[in-house]
Design an enzyme around this catalytic site. Structure first.
Site, mmCIF file in Angstrom:
data_model
loop_
_atom_site.group_PDB
_atom_site.id
_atom_site.type_symbol
_atom_site.label_atom_id
_atom_site.label_comp_id
_atom_site.label_asym_id
_atom_site.label_seq_id
_atom_site.Cartn_x
_atom_site.Cartn_y
_atom_site.Cartn_z
ATOM 1 N N LYS A 46 46.847 -102.713 -21.896
ATOM 2 C CA LYS A 46 45.631 -103.419 -21.462
ATOM 3 C C LYS A 46 45.067 -102.767 -20.205
ATOM 4 O O LYS A 46 45.771 -101.998 -19.529
ATOM 5 C CB LYS A 46 45.978 -104.889 -21.196
ATOM 6 C CG LYS A 46 47.052 -105.075 -20.123
ATOM 7 C CD LYS A 46 47.654 -106.474 -20.174
ATOM 8 C CE LYS A 46 48.683 -106.624 -19.055
ATOM 9 N NZ LYS A 46 49.445 -107.875 -19.176
ATOM 10 N N TYR A 256 32.637 -94.927 10.268
ATOM 11 C CA TYR A 256 31.900 -96.180 10.499
ATOM 12 C C TYR A 256 32.544 -96.984 11.624
ATOM 13 O O TYR A 256 33.765 -97.087 11.706
ATOM 14 C CB TYR A 256 31.912 -97.041 9.238
ATOM 15 C CG TYR A 256 30.891 -96.648 8.198
ATOM 16 C CD1 TYR A 256 29.540 -96.583 8.513
ATOM 17 C CD2 TYR A 256 31.284 -96.367 6.900
ATOM 18 C CE1 TYR A 256 28.602 -96.239 7.544
ATOM 19 C CE2 TYR A 256 30.354 -96.027 5.927
ATOM 20 C CZ TYR A 256 29.015 -95.962 6.259
ATOM 21 O OH TYR A 256 28.100 -95.625 5.301
HETATM 22 C C1 LIG Z 1 50.734 -107.543 -19.018
HETATM 23 C C2 LIG Z 1 51.737 -108.198 -19.865
HETATM 24 C C3 LIG Z 1 52.959 -107.576 -20.097
HETATM 25 C C4 LIG Z 1 53.420 -106.330 -19.375
HETATM 26 O O1 LIG Z 1 53.936 -106.743 -18.116
HETATM 27 P P1 LIG Z 1 54.492 -105.709 -17.018
HETATM 28 O O2 LIG Z 1 54.935 -106.582 -15.908
HETATM 29 O O3 LIG Z 1 53.351 -104.847 -16.646
HETATM 30 O O4 LIG Z 1 55.603 -104.954 -17.655
HETATM 31 C C5 LIG Z 1 53.820 -108.171 -21.023
HETATM 32 N N1 LIG Z 1 53.481 -109.328 -21.637
HETATM 33 C C6 LIG Z 1 52.316 -109.965 -21.404
HETATM 34 C C7 LIG Z 1 52.024 -111.241 -22.102
HETATM 35 C C8 LIG Z 1 51.418 -109.439 -20.502
HETATM 36 O O5 LIG Z 1 50.281 -110.082 -20.239
#
Ligand SMILES: *Cc1c(COP(=O)(O)O)cnc(C)c1O
Length: 355
Positions: A46, A256
């Site tokens: 994601k 700045y």
């Molecule tokens: C993002 C997510 C993961 C991955 O988690 P990490 O801590 O990045 O390993 C696994 N399961 C779900 C439901 C997530 O939303």
């Protein structure tokens, strides 16, 4: 004038690049798959593979052996579909509207059902294979335990039964209690396989792995628990070019609001990275870029497109030379106060990526 010709002319080399280590990404997945014991590791991709790029990460993960790719939004599906089969992709936010359910059916991508209303929608639009997220402590996304007896849940064709750990990166009693609750759910809801652990959950031990694990952060070089230290390697290496060099005299100020004033004559360099590239202000003074291992301290405020570094230690550096931006995630997280997740997912869009 001629916009169409501009598109066909090759632009000059970028002054900001993200070196991506394919071998490190593949090794990280294999290490997490191994640590998952009898379970297989999937891959959370994601948010554009945590900022590193879907087009880089998915093919590497697929070649390493991953067969389960998790995105959050339906808008992320097309990017992953370019590299993976529809039934290998799963959308964590689930299908909450008719339009989303129709898209899931048209593409063959599998939604995660998170609520009774999503379950009803999925059943009313034809049912079929889905995943089911059960909330065992977070009160974020997922069916509550007291809703599990609803007839809609019994009617679902659940492929992967999931829950998500709230505190896997800590030694919290919540880990064990979530695992216990999840085990009860696994024993009551009909399903093909079960999945609980994210990256940190994998490090908690093989009794958290069930049939499939869902690492994200650790694939990309994040180290959420000490057990993964020495096992997980850095994947992303940002580098930025010097775009101007100058010498300043004692009393002159930098950037700045003139927050830095030179106490002595200094060689300084203006570098092509700023907060628009994810180099946020709290990564400014107190941090250093590096050239061949020599630290070059950031001085003055971080601008949108630039930072300024003291390169007195390397007076021969010149414009167009590249400096490395330290990005060992646990260390930079500790020093900046940003989580390792935030450091990855705020990487900007102006980097040329080798992936
Ligand atoms: C993002 C997510 C993961 C991955 O988690 P990490 O801590 O990045 O390993 C696994 N399961 C779900 C439901 C997530 O939303």
């Amino acid at each position: 004038m001629e916009n169409c010709t501009a598109n066909s002319i090759k632009p000059p080399a970028a002054t900001l690049r993200l070196r991506l280590d394919r071998a490190a990404l593949a090794q990280n997945w294999r290490a997490l798959d191994r640590l998952s014991g009898k379970a297989r590791a999937g891959a959370a991709v994601k948010a554009n593979a945590y900022g590193l790029g879907t087009d880089f990460a998915v093919p590497v993960l697929k070649e390493a052996g991953a067969r389960d790719f998790f995105v959050a939004h339906w808008s992320e599906v097309a990017g992953v579909l370019a590299h993976a089969a529809a039934n290998e992709i799963c959308v964590l936010h689930g299908a909450g509207t008719e339009e989303e359910a129709a898209y899931a059916r048209a593409t063959g991508v599998v939604p995660v059902i998170n609520s009774l209303s999503q379950a009803a929608l999925w059943l009313n639009t034809g049912g079929g294979k889905c995943h089911l997220m059960v909330d065992t402590a977070m009160n974020r996304l997922g069916i509550s335990l007291h809703e599990l007896g609803d007839p809609a849940i019994a009617a679902l064709q659940v492929d992967c039964l999931m829950s998500h750990l709230a505190s896997a990166d800590e030694d919290s009693p919540l880990n064990d209690s979530q695992k216990t609750r999840f085990r009860e759910v696994v024993n009551t809801i009909r399903h093909s396989e079960a999945s609980l652990a994210n990256s940190a959950g994998i490090a908690l031990g093989s009794d958290y792995a069930f049939d499939m694990t869902r690492p994200g952060l650790a694939l990309y070089g994040g180290i959420p628990r000490a057990q993964l230290d020495g096992i997980i390697s850095q994947v992303a290496f940002p580098e930025a070019a010097i775009i101007q060099r100058r010498r300043i005299l004692p009393g002159e100020t930098v950037g700045y609001n003139a927050t830095f004033q030179a106490e002595r004559e200094m060689e300084i360099a203006t570098i092509s990275i700023g907060y628009a590239d994810g180099f946020l202000r709290s990564r400014g003074p107190g941090f250093a870029l590096q050239h061949d291992g020599t630290p070059l301290p950031v001085i003055g405020r971080v601008s949108m497109d630039m930072i300024i570094a003291d390169c007195t230690a390397k007076p021969h550096l010149k414009e167009a030379d590249f400096l490395s931006v330290p990005f060992h995630l646990p260390a930079i997280s500790e020093a900046s106060g940003f989580s390792q997740y935030e450091l990855l997912t705020t990487i900007g869009h102006r980097f040329a990526r080798n992936g």
